[in-house]
Design a protein around this motif. Sequence first.
Motif, short mmCIF file in Angstrom:
data_model
loop_
_atom_site.label_atom_id
_atom_site.label_comp_id
_atom_site.label_asym_id
_atom_site.label_seq_id
_atom_site.Cartn_x
_atom_site.Cartn_y
_atom_site.Cartn_z
N ASN A 1 0.86 -1.20 0.00
CA ASN A 1 0.00 0.00 0.00
C ASN A 1 0.89 1.24 0.00
OD1 ASN A 1 1.00 0.25 2.58
ND2 ASN A 1 -0.90 -0.34 3.60
N GLU B 1 3.68 -0.83 3.11
CA GLU B 1 3.43 -2.07 3.87
C GLU B 1 2.91 -3.16 2.93
OE1 GLU B 1 1.68 0.34 7.81
OE2 GLU B 1 0.36 -0.63 6.34
N GLU C 1 -6.41 4.19 4.76
CA GLU C 1 -5.01 3.77 4.81
C GLU C 1 -4.63 3.00 3.56
OE1 GLU C 1 -3.98 0.82 7.69
OE2 GLU C 1 -1.89 0.88 7.11
N GLU C 2 -5.61 2.27 3.01
CA GLU C 2 -5.34 1.36 1.89
C GLU C 2 -5.56 1.99 0.52
OE1 GLU C 2 -3.73 -1.09 2.83
OE2 GLU C 2 -4.23 -1.06 4.94
N SER D 1 -2.79 -5.21 11.28
CA SER D 1 -2.71 -6.26 10.24
C SER D 1 -1.66 -7.33 10.54
CB SER D 1 -2.36 -5.64 8.88
OG SER D 1 -3.21 -4.57 8.63
N ARG E 1 -1.02 7.22 11.75
CA ARG E 1 -1.51 8.21 10.80
C ARG E 1 -2.56 9.11 11.48
NH1 ARG E 1 0.13 3.20 8.15
NH2 ARG E 1 -0.94 2.44 9.99
MN MN Z 1 -1.18 -0.92 7.71
#
Ligand code: MN
Length: 331
Positions: free
Chosen positions: A64, A68, A97-98, A122, A272
């Motif tokens: 991503n 990560e 986030e993704e 995760s 974040r």
């Molecule tokens: Mn992550």
Amino acid sequence: TSHIALPVGTALDRFIKRKQDDFPFASGELSQLLRDIALAGKIVDREIRRAGLSNLAGAFGTQNVQGEQQQKLDVVANVRFTRAFKNGGEVCAIISEEEEKIVDLANPNGRYIIAIDPLDGSSNIDVNVSIGTIFSIYRRISPVGGPVQEEDVLQRGTAQVAAGYILFSSSTMLVYTTGNGVNGFTYEPSLGEFFLSHQNMRIPEDGGIYSINEGSYHSFSEPVKQYIEECKERNLSARYIGSLVADFHRNLLKGGIYIYPATKKDKNGKLRLMYECNALAFIVEQAGGKATNGTERIMELTPEVIHERVPFFVGSTKMVNRVKELMQLQN
Ligand code: MN
Ligand code: AHG
Ligand code: MN
Ligand code: MN
């Protein structure tokens, strides 16, 4: 009627309806949005609990924007929540986030913005340790129906209309605030319903738990090292799950502090601002706690970019204040 607390065990729908009656601001749209989140949470819960059997564990094979390795459930959760917001119609844009960029849902009447960490923790998915989802809800600023602007998604935490998390653990819980206190709901899978289980949650002013990854101790600043030494002198318990939502939830109930400070590797820390720190900052403040970047209130930080990282100190007021004292002594 708003001061009449609803009995424990009240279904989420009934609770939302009561809050809508008590607080006209909680327009039907926000209530509907909370229901959309709860629905997506139920779907993700089922997928998480079956991941080991349905080949949903493990890496997806892509990276991503954070650099990560995306886990399959990162992607699945992101898809499920995005779809729920698209179909619900209340949300015009999402930052996730993704997702590298703003996701414009092209919902012409959508008046809300979502900032979401679809799957938090995760690294814990494949080892069967608790994981979560974190979300913030903002009102869009630019005219409804027009193109989503950057100003819509880069709002300060103080502009949140609601924030919450879902914790997929020994039981699955939804904890959220709309600015009138914090309430926790426990999921009953046999009925497919969330029921009020933790009413008006308050975090103890001081705590006996500190959560930090001491593996990075040598790259912490002097004030952070000093604070950790003080925790040890006070014989506090060190508890670090590696899932922010789980560490945060335990500290919310028992009192404690979670710290992800600047390190040599991450000069602004790892967490974040837009979809982890602001939401938990809103919740902890509504529960009587504090959230800073060490010295400044998280919710007053002005975001520059959607994936901005900030050092994060969150939990019992006395503990967060002590860190600030040590940091100010240093300067
Ligand atoms: Mn992550
Ligand atoms: P995410 O899985 O959403 O990327 O977040 C992981 C975060 C947070 O959940 C956790 O507390 C922290 O990363 C753990 O980081 P370290 O492994 O560096 O301690
Ligand atoms: Mn996260
Ligand atoms: Mn995540």
